[in-house]
Design a protein around this motif. Structure first.
Motif, mmCIF file in Angstrom:
data_model
loop_
_atom_site.group_PDB
_atom_site.id
_atom_site.type_symbol
_atom_site.label_atom_id
_atom_site.label_comp_id
_atom_site.label_asym_id
_atom_site.label_seq_id
_atom_site.Cartn_x
_atom_site.Cartn_y
_atom_site.Cartn_z
ATOM 1 N N PHE A 167 0.828 -1.205 0.000
ATOM 2 C CA PHE A 167 0.000 0.000 0.000
ATOM 3 C C PHE A 167 0.864 1.258 0.000
ATOM 4 O O PHE A 167 0.612 2.210 -0.746
ATOM 5 N N GLN A 170 2.655 2.350 -3.274
ATOM 6 C CA GLN A 170 1.869 2.983 -4.338
ATOM 7 C C GLN A 170 2.275 4.448 -4.541
ATOM 8 O O GLN A 170 2.153 4.980 -5.636
ATOM 9 N N ALA A 178 6.227 2.493 -7.970
ATOM 10 C CA ALA A 178 4.806 2.787 -7.723
ATOM 11 C C ALA A 178 3.918 2.013 -8.695
ATOM 12 O O ALA A 178 2.891 1.449 -8.303
ATOM 13 N N SER A 179 4.316 1.975 -9.958
ATOM 14 C CA SER A 179 3.533 1.240 -10.958
ATOM 15 C C SER A 179 3.529 -0.261 -10.660
ATOM 16 O O SER A 179 2.490 -0.930 -10.759
ATOM 17 N N ALA A 181 3.877 -1.665 -7.738
ATOM 18 C CA ALA A 181 3.064 -1.896 -6.545
ATOM 19 C C ALA A 181 1.581 -1.913 -6.903
ATOM 20 O O ALA A 181 0.809 -2.747 -6.398
ATOM 21 N N SER A 182 1.160 -1.007 -7.776
ATOM 22 C CA SER A 182 -0.241 -0.967 -8.200
ATOM 23 C C SER A 182 -0.624 -2.244 -8.948
ATOM 24 O O SER A 182 -1.688 -2.828 -8.715
ATOM 25 N N GLN A 233 -4.064 7.439 -5.976
ATOM 26 C CA GLN A 233 -3.551 6.057 -5.983
ATOM 27 C C GLN A 233 -4.696 5.054 -6.082
ATOM 28 O O GLN A 233 -4.622 4.083 -6.842
ATOM 29 N N SER A 234 -5.766 5.286 -5.333
ATOM 30 C CA SER A 234 -6.899 4.355 -5.358
ATOM 31 C C SER A 234 -7.654 4.444 -6.675
ATOM 32 O O SER A 234 -8.129 3.422 -7.192
ATOM 33 N N LYS A 236 -6.324 5.173 -9.526
ATOM 34 C CA LYS A 236 -5.464 4.486 -10.492
ATOM 35 C C LYS A 236 -5.596 2.975 -10.345
ATOM 36 O O LYS A 236 -5.631 2.230 -11.336
ATOM 37 N N LEU A 237 -5.689 2.511 -9.097
ATOM 38 C CA LEU A 237 -5.849 1.087 -8.835
ATOM 39 C C LEU A 237 -7.187 0.584 -9.381
ATOM 40 O O LEU A 237 -7.258 -0.472 -10.032
#
Length: 811
Positions: A167, A170, A178-179, A181-182, A233-234, A236-237
């Motif tokens: 988390f 991200q 970051a990518s 992790a997503s 972040q969310s 994008k997820l």
């Protein structure tokens, strides 16, 4: 298929199993990698080593790999014991451990050794200074992703705090981390739901697997937070989840977040509207939502109204490509894309009573006007609008098939598809084309939109009145084109030539088009640009001249308009470019044009074609650009195919002549044609070309020729056993060809008893040389040796040996 699957897996397991030689080298390699005295190893070698382990483990989930090679667990233990390990080695170790732990049996083995907690838990790199290095964080995420292929791994991550680390990553400052992790969270969510769920899910938390619950709670909490970064972040997820997964459970997920997502359209304190277009588009495209009662379309409509024109543009363009998009939403999306053009048309029109295209706007006109005042945003909006004008054509067709009325009507009740609109849109396009202030980017898009409209006006579905306007429109277009072909900006000249080539390709059969083109100065100006100082422009000019030749030289009734359209002159100019141009782009364009001419049968009689192909080959085989040589081989392939098709398959007692072939000639006569065109010297030299695509294509052509002249395999085998006169030269040729690109002093005609222009010698060569063997060697090339696991392990050890030698030399 099901029966063959175990056999395939078993065969693959044997194929990728570790060899005895690699098993002997691996402990030494592991020891070298774990030696703290060694400097960092080459990242490419480490990446290849990981690739090898991925292949080793792909078809063998058993624990035998670890049991038979204890050096692997010893290596991991040694690296973890290093006081100051190299970040690249730590990253490599994390990824290797993830690959090994991807099967449940090896995961349990590493768990028993207490290695996984020390690698991926709080006792590992997470709480050390090594974590500051992005390569270590990247290795951790990739290792976890590789490992998370079974439920024990998911439970290990959720219970040991690993999911909280994901988390946090991200928002990593490294975009790669970051990518990754997503992507990992998307995988964990989908895998958790699909592997642990046995009944349809509901909004009740107790129905969801534990891992999925944690991820969904994190998403919902982040969306409700006031932190723009967490919300982004969310979002994008969610965008990734709905873009990659089409399962029914995504509808339950969406029902829990839809209200919060909708609130962001009007949220002023947290600006995340730029993230919504991609999310809504992925949701709209999902088959889970297009037919459900809780439809996505009201939210999409609201987004088109509330997002800025720049933000709404990609959403509108994506909706127009979706065939299940409701008609009212489709027209609203089209209105969003046309609105910038409408705004400019209103501002430029006098009088204002009939200005504009649209009765109503979707976006705020004030916001749109402010964006159009900025050059960068104006160019972006206009390019977006012009690129989507083709969608208007589809609605024109729809208008004729089925009458419909919408509140998104055009000005004064004029509906899409009416002649007045067609004329108005062309006025707008011509205004952009004529304006000296139009940027090259907007001009290029305008050219593309104009070409689509001109082609559309020639379709039978267009009204007579529209087709009557064509002559005037073409005249206006060619007047503008003449100016742009003389522009001081090379991008403008280049776009103009590309536009001309497209028009000729699509409209060359139309009388009014040919007359308008040939009565203008465009052909002369195009030919002048063959000498342009910019190579891109020269290449585009070559392509345009090549297309123009279909009208001036190769049409059944080519117009006679003076000596400027002399076929020989045009061919000579293009051949001069092929021989002398210092840049590769124009030369590539010339050989592509020649190939197209030959494909379309534009080189007249066979004798003329022989001479034409021969001249081109002699030029191309000396070219230093491998793409020119490769395209030359394409021309050779087409010439061979057409010649054989025209004259028939060579006489053979076992090969029937197709009914469409009117005559069949002796093989030697057919080979004489190829020899006169100097094909074989080019083909055999290309087999030894240092650029592998060239050698591969030459070998393919020779295999095809071999199949024509020796259609029955045993005929060739009998030829290979014979040793007639000239056999010594062919044997020497075969030895040379086997050397490939390493061959030195490739023979010219007559050297070493090989005459590439002698039909009987070439017949012998086709019957003697094993082109299949050469084909295999060419395809393997040096990569076969370089990429073998044994060679890789030896390379790593050789590097270590070199270092040791250098240390001794220093003493």
């Amino acid at each position: 298929m099901a029966l063959s699957k175990p056999w395939f897996v078993e065969r693959s397991r044997r194929r990728f199993a570790m060899t005895r030689e690699c098993g002997l080298l691996l402990p030494r390699v592991c020891a070298a990698l774990a030696d703290p005295r060694r400097p960092g190893f080459d990242d490419t070698c480490l990446e290849k080593l990981l690739d090898w382990f991925r292949r080793l483990t792909a078809f063998d989930p058993s624990v035998e790999l670890l049991q038979n090679n204890p050096c692997l667990t010893e290596f991991i233990t040694s690296v973890l014991a290093m006081p100051e390990p190299n970040p690249s080695i730590i990253s490599f170790t994390l990824r290797l451990a993830g690959i090994l732990a991807a099967s449940e049996s090896r995961f349990q083995h590493l768990q028993q050794e207490k290695l996984l907690a020390r690698l991926f838990g709080t006792d590992g790199p997470l709480n050390s200074t090594l974590w500051e290095d992005a390569s270590v964080r990247s290795g951790w995420v990739k290792g976890v992703h590789r490992m998370a292929q079974h439920q024990p791994a998911l439970h290990f991550l959720c219970n040991g705090g690993g999911i909280d680390v994901v988390f946090s990553l991200q928002g990593d400052p490294s975009l790669f981390v970051a990518s990754a992790a997503s992507k990992l969270l998307v995988h964990m969510l989908t895998f958790s739901v699909e592997s642990e769920t046995t009944k349809p899910l509901t909004t009740m938390d107790c129905d969801w697997p534990a891992c999925a619950q944690m991820i969904i709670k994190h998403i919902e909490d982040s969306l409700r937070s006031r932190s723009a970064s967490h919300i982004e972040q969310s979002l994008k997820l969610l965008t990734s989840v709905f873009g990659s997964c089409r399962a029914m459970w995504t509808a339950v997920l969406w029902s829990g977040v839809a209200k919060q997502v909708e609130s962001f359209l009007t949220e002023e304190t947290v600006q995340v509207q730029h993230m919504l277009a991609s999310l809504l588009l992925n949701v709209a495209w999902s088959p889970v939502f297009c037919d459900t009662e809780g439809s996505i379309w009201p939210l999409v409509t609201s987004a088109l109204e509330h997002l800025t024109p720049v933000q709404a543009g990609p959403l509108a363009a994506g909706l127009l490509r979706f065939y299940k998009c409701p008609q009212d939403v489709r027209i609203q999306a089209l209105t969003v894309l046309l609105q910038p053009m409408d705004c400019i048309l209103r501002a430029a029109s006098q009088p204002l009573e009939h200005a504009g295209l649209l009765d109503e706007s979707v976006s705020d006109p004030t916001t749109l006007e402010s964006l159009l005042c900025s050059k960068s945003s104006c160019v972006s909006l206009l390019c977006q609008t012009l690129a989507r004008l083709e969608e208007l054509l589809s609605l024109v067709t729809l208008r004729r098939k089925k009458a419909w009325v919408s509140k998104w009507a055009l000005k004064d009740g004029v509906k899409i598809g009416c002649d007045a609109l067609i004329e108005s849109l062309f006025e707008v396009l011509l205004a952009y084309l004529e304006s000296p202030n139009t940027s090259p980017a907007v001009l290029k898009k305008t050219f593309q939109a104009t070409s689509r409209w001109l082609v559309h006006l020639q379709e039978p579905s267009c009204s007579n009145s529209q087709q009557q306007h064509t002559e005037k429109i073409l005249k206006d277009v060619f007047l503008v084109l003449q100016k742009h072909l003389c522009s001081p900006c090379w991008e403008v000249r280049d776009s103009s030539l590309e536009f001309l080539a497209v028009l000729i390709d699509r409209l060359k059969d139309r009388d009014e088009f040919r007359q308008s083109l040939l009565s203008s100065a465009v052909p002369r100006l195009t030919e002048n640009l063959l000498e342009d100082p910019e190579s891109y422009v020269r290449a585009s000019a070559v392509t345009a001249v090549g297309h123009l030749a279909f009208i001036t030289h190769f049409a059944p009734e080519s117009p006679v308009v003076g000596n400027q359209y002399n076929k020989e002159s045009t061919v000579a100019k293009l051949q001069e470019i092929l021989s002398t141009d210092t840049e590769g782009f124009p030369r590539r364009a010339v050989i592509s044009v020649f190939t197209e001419w030959l494909t379309q049968g534009c080189t007249a009689q066979l004798e003329d074609t022989e001479q034409f192909v021969s001249r081109v080959i002699q030029t191309v085989e000396q070219d230093l650009d491998w793409e020119v040589r490769l395209r030359g081989l394409e021309l050779v392939s087409i010439f061979c195919s057409q010649t054989i098709s025209r004259l028939g398959r060579p006489e053979c007692p076992y090969a029937p002549v197709p009914s469409k072939v009117t005559k069949s000639i002796h093989p030697i006569e057919l080979l004489q044609i190829f020899c006169r065109a100097k094909l074989f010297g080019f083909l055999f030299r290309s087999l030894c070309d240092c650029d592998r695509p060239v050698a591969q294509r030459a070998c393919d052509i020779l295999i095809i020729l071999e199949g024509h002249f020796y259609p029955i395999r045993h005929l060739k085998e009998s030829q290979m056993t014979a040793d007639p006169a000239g056999g010594q030269g062919i044997a020497w040729l075969q030895r040379t060809l086997r050397q490939g690109s390493l061959a030195q002093n490739f023979p010219t005609d007559g050297d070493n008893g090989v005459d590439f222009q002698d039909a009987e010698s070439m017949m012998l060569a086709l019957g003697t040389i094993d082109f299949i063997e050469i084909h295999d060697e060419v395809n393997k090339s040096s990569a076969h040796v370089e990429e073998s696991p044994q060679s890789l392990l030896q390379d790593i050890l050789a590097t270590v040996g070199t270092i040791e030698d250098n240390e001794v030399d220093c003493y």
